[in-house]
Design an enzyme around this catalytic site. Structure first.
Site, PDB file in Angstrom:
ATOM      1  N   SER A  45     -48.729 -30.771  -6.250  1.00  0.00           N
ATOM      2  CA  SER A  45     -47.995 -31.810  -5.520  1.00  0.00           C
ATOM      3  C   SER A  45     -48.756 -32.243  -4.276  1.00  0.00           C
ATOM      4  CB  SER A  45     -46.616 -31.288  -5.098  1.00  0.00           C
ATOM      5  OG  SER A  45     -45.931 -30.778  -6.213  1.00  0.00           O
TER       6      SER A  45
ATOM      7  N   GLY B 293     -49.496 -26.753  -4.827  1.00  0.00           N
ATOM      8  CA  GLY B 293     -50.890 -27.201  -5.000  1.00  0.00           C
ATOM      9  C   GLY B 293     -51.013 -28.546  -5.705  1.00  0.00           C
TER      10      GLY B 293
ATOM     11  N   ASP C 242     -41.636 -32.163  -5.473  1.00  0.00           N
ATOM     12  CA  ASP C 242     -42.148 -31.738  -4.165  1.00  0.00           C
ATOM     13  C   ASP C 242     -43.023 -32.801  -3.501  1.00  0.00           C
ATOM     14  OD1 ASP C 242     -41.032 -29.248  -4.031  1.00  0.00           O
ATOM     15  OD2 ASP C 242     -42.800 -28.183  -4.785  1.00  0.00           O
TER      16      ASP C 242
ATOM     17  N   PRO D 220     -53.718 -21.623  -5.166  1.00  0.00           N
ATOM     18  CA  PRO D 220     -53.492 -21.069  -6.504  1.00  0.00           C
ATOM     19  C   PRO D 220     -52.409 -21.838  -7.271  1.00  0.00           C
ATOM     20  CG  PRO D 220     -52.502 -19.645  -4.829  1.00  0.00           C
ATOM     21  CD  PRO D 220     -53.283 -20.696  -4.094  1.00  0.00           C
TER      22      PRO D 220
ATOM     23  N   LYS E   6     -48.058 -26.042   1.150  1.00  0.00           N
ATOM     24  CA  LYS E   6     -46.842 -25.856   1.963  1.00  0.00           C
ATOM     25  C   LYS E   6     -46.260 -24.477   1.692  1.00  0.00           C
ATOM     26  CE  LYS E   6     -44.044 -26.238  -1.870  1.00  0.00           C
ATOM     27  NZ  LYS E   6     -43.245 -25.154  -2.460  1.00  0.00           N
TER      28      LYS E   6
ATOM     29  N   GLY F 191     -46.199 -21.367  -5.921  1.00  0.00           N
ATOM     30  CA  GLY F 191     -45.123 -21.785  -5.018  1.00  0.00           C
ATOM     31  C   GLY F 191     -45.616 -22.438  -3.742  1.00  0.00           C
ATOM     32  N   LEU F 192     -46.910 -22.813  -3.724  1.00  0.00           N
ATOM     33  CA  LEU F 192     -47.490 -23.420  -2.524  1.00  0.00           C
ATOM     34  C   LEU F 192     -47.669 -24.928  -2.678  1.00  0.00           C
ATOM     35  CD1 LEU F 192     -50.188 -20.674  -1.774  1.00  0.00           C
ATOM     36  CD2 LEU F 192     -47.963 -20.963  -0.657  1.00  0.00           C
TER      37      LEU F 192
HETATM   38  O1  C5P Z   1     -40.215 -32.193 -10.617  1.00  0.00           O
HETATM   39  P1  C5P Z   1     -41.084 -31.051 -11.069  1.00  0.00           P
HETATM   40  O2  C5P Z   1     -41.885 -31.386 -12.289  1.00  0.00           O
HETATM   41  O3  C5P Z   1     -41.907 -30.491  -9.962  1.00  0.00           O
HETATM   42  O4  C5P Z   1     -40.082 -29.859 -11.472  1.00  0.00           O
HETATM   43  C1  C5P Z   1     -40.470 -28.793 -12.302  1.00  0.00           C
HETATM   44  C2  C5P Z   1     -39.240 -28.109 -12.885  1.00  0.00           C
HETATM   45  O5  C5P Z   1     -38.530 -27.424 -11.847  1.00  0.00           O
HETATM   46  C3  C5P Z   1     -38.222 -29.061 -13.482  1.00  0.00           C
HETATM   47  O6  C5P Z   1     -38.482 -29.313 -14.825  1.00  0.00           O
HETATM   48  C4  C5P Z   1     -36.907 -28.296 -13.309  1.00  0.00           C
HETATM   49  O7  C5P Z   1     -36.760 -27.354 -14.336  1.00  0.00           O
HETATM   50  C5  C5P Z   1     -37.123 -27.520 -12.027  1.00  0.00           C
HETATM   51  N1  C5P Z   1     -36.542 -28.187 -10.832  1.00  0.00           N
HETATM   52  C6  C5P Z   1     -35.163 -28.198 -10.669  1.00  0.00           C
HETATM   53  N2  C5P Z   1     -34.623 -28.802  -9.561  1.00  0.00           N
HETATM   54  C7  C5P Z   1     -35.428 -29.359  -8.615  1.00  0.00           C
HETATM   55  C8  C5P Z   1     -36.827 -29.332  -8.764  1.00  0.00           C
HETATM   56  C9  C5P Z   1     -37.360 -28.739  -9.891  1.00  0.00           C
HETATM   57  O8  C5P Z   1     -34.428 -27.700 -11.518  1.00  0.00           O
HETATM   58  N3  C5P Z   1     -34.874 -29.923  -7.536  1.00  0.00           N
END
Ligand code: C5P
Length: 270
Positions: A96, A94, A129, A87, A8, A91-92
């Site tokens: 998720s 991957g 995500d 990659p 995405k 930020g894409l």
């Molecule tokens: O949920 P996920 O493991 O993808 O998130 C990775 C990190 O990104 C979290 O530990 C948090 O530090 C940050 N994050 C956040 N707020 C969000 C999504 C992610 O602070 N809505």
């Protein structure tokens, strides 16, 4: 079963504030694109779950465990193999996207009978995500809110995307999502950035700013960083232009892809 796990881009990403649980409240327009990992998933009856993605925190395995527990089917097993193209730390989405495809595939292979909305809800237990990437498989672009768990289909015409064709450029730096969020100040009133994580990511990795400038100079419009970086995307009128700009970006030593965004990937509609 073989299934494509589509990446995405975040066409917009607003950071609205910090939540009591430590995560950030977001509002983001999440758009699935044609860059994908290919997963081959076989169901087994021995209760074993295995995956060869090689990530220490394998989101495919986490997704399989969450689905199996929710379905009350402890003896189900699966062998997951991944051909990676998206990659990591780019930020894409991957990891998720792989998790979302795993939920959709195993729901079918194990005959769990969950609806797309149920799978999106289960996805929230796997990663922020994942709900957006589950739902976008069925409906195309989605609006993601809350921590990521509130997802709403957004009709393509309402998404306001400038063109179907994009160029993605990744400078090869790994952006830690947690690091970038830590440096982000919540959005000030009247702020106009399309992605509130872009400035903190560029502060950590200035090359992202160089990529954005190069992409705009090459003729792509509305260039912006995706997610927490490090990939930057921009829009072009057609595929030939996308390929030509991607080639120019590769000459700079960066990875680049000519892609399109997708309206809907799976055959069943919610
Ligand atoms: O949920 P996920 O493991 O993808 O998130 C990775 C990190 O990104 C979290 O530990 C948090 O530090 C940050 N994050 C956040 N707020 C969000 C999504 C992610 O602070 N809505």
């Amino acid at each position: 079963m073989t299934i494509e796990a589509y990446a995405k881009v975040n066409y917009t990403l607003e950071v609205l504030g910090k939540r009591p649980d430590g995560y950030h409240a977001l509002r983001s327009l999440v758009v699935p694109i044609t860059l994908s990992d290919t997963l081959t998933i076989d169901a087994t009856a021995d209760g074993d779950l295995s995956s060869d993605t090689g990530y220490p925190d394998d989101l495919c395995l986490k997704a399989a465990r969450v689905l199996r527990a929710a379905a009350g089917m402890p003896s189900r097993g699966a062998c997951i193999r991944a051909l990676k193209r998206i990659p990591a730390g780019g930020g894409l989405g991957g990891g998720s996207a792989d998790a979302a495809a795993t939920l959709v595939a195993l729901n079918e292979l194990w005959s769990c009978g969950f609806q797309p909305e149920d799978l999106a809800e289960l996805g929230a237990r796997v990663g922020s995500d994942v709900p957006a990437l589950v739902l976008s498989r069925f409906v195309g672009p989605v609006l993601m809110e809350g921590r990521g768990e509130v997802v709403t289909p957004l009709a393509a015409e309402r998404a306001g995307l400038p063109s179907r064709h994009l160029v993605l450029v990744n400078p090869g730096v790994f952006c830690s999502t947690a690091e970038v969020f830590k440096r982000c100040r919540p959005r000030a009133a009247g702020a106009s950035a399309r992605n509130d994580l872009e400035a903190p990511a560029i502060a950590l990795h200035p090359v992202i700013g160089e990529v954005k400038a190069a992409l705009a100079a090459a003729g792509a419009t509305d260039a912006c960083m995706s997610g927490s970086g490090s990939t930057v995307f921009g829009f072009v009128p057609d595929d030939a232009e996308a390929r030509a700009i991607a080639e120019k970006m590769r000459v700079c030593g960066w990875s680049a892809w000519a892609v399109e965004w997708l309206s809907r990937l799976d055959s069943n509609k919610v």
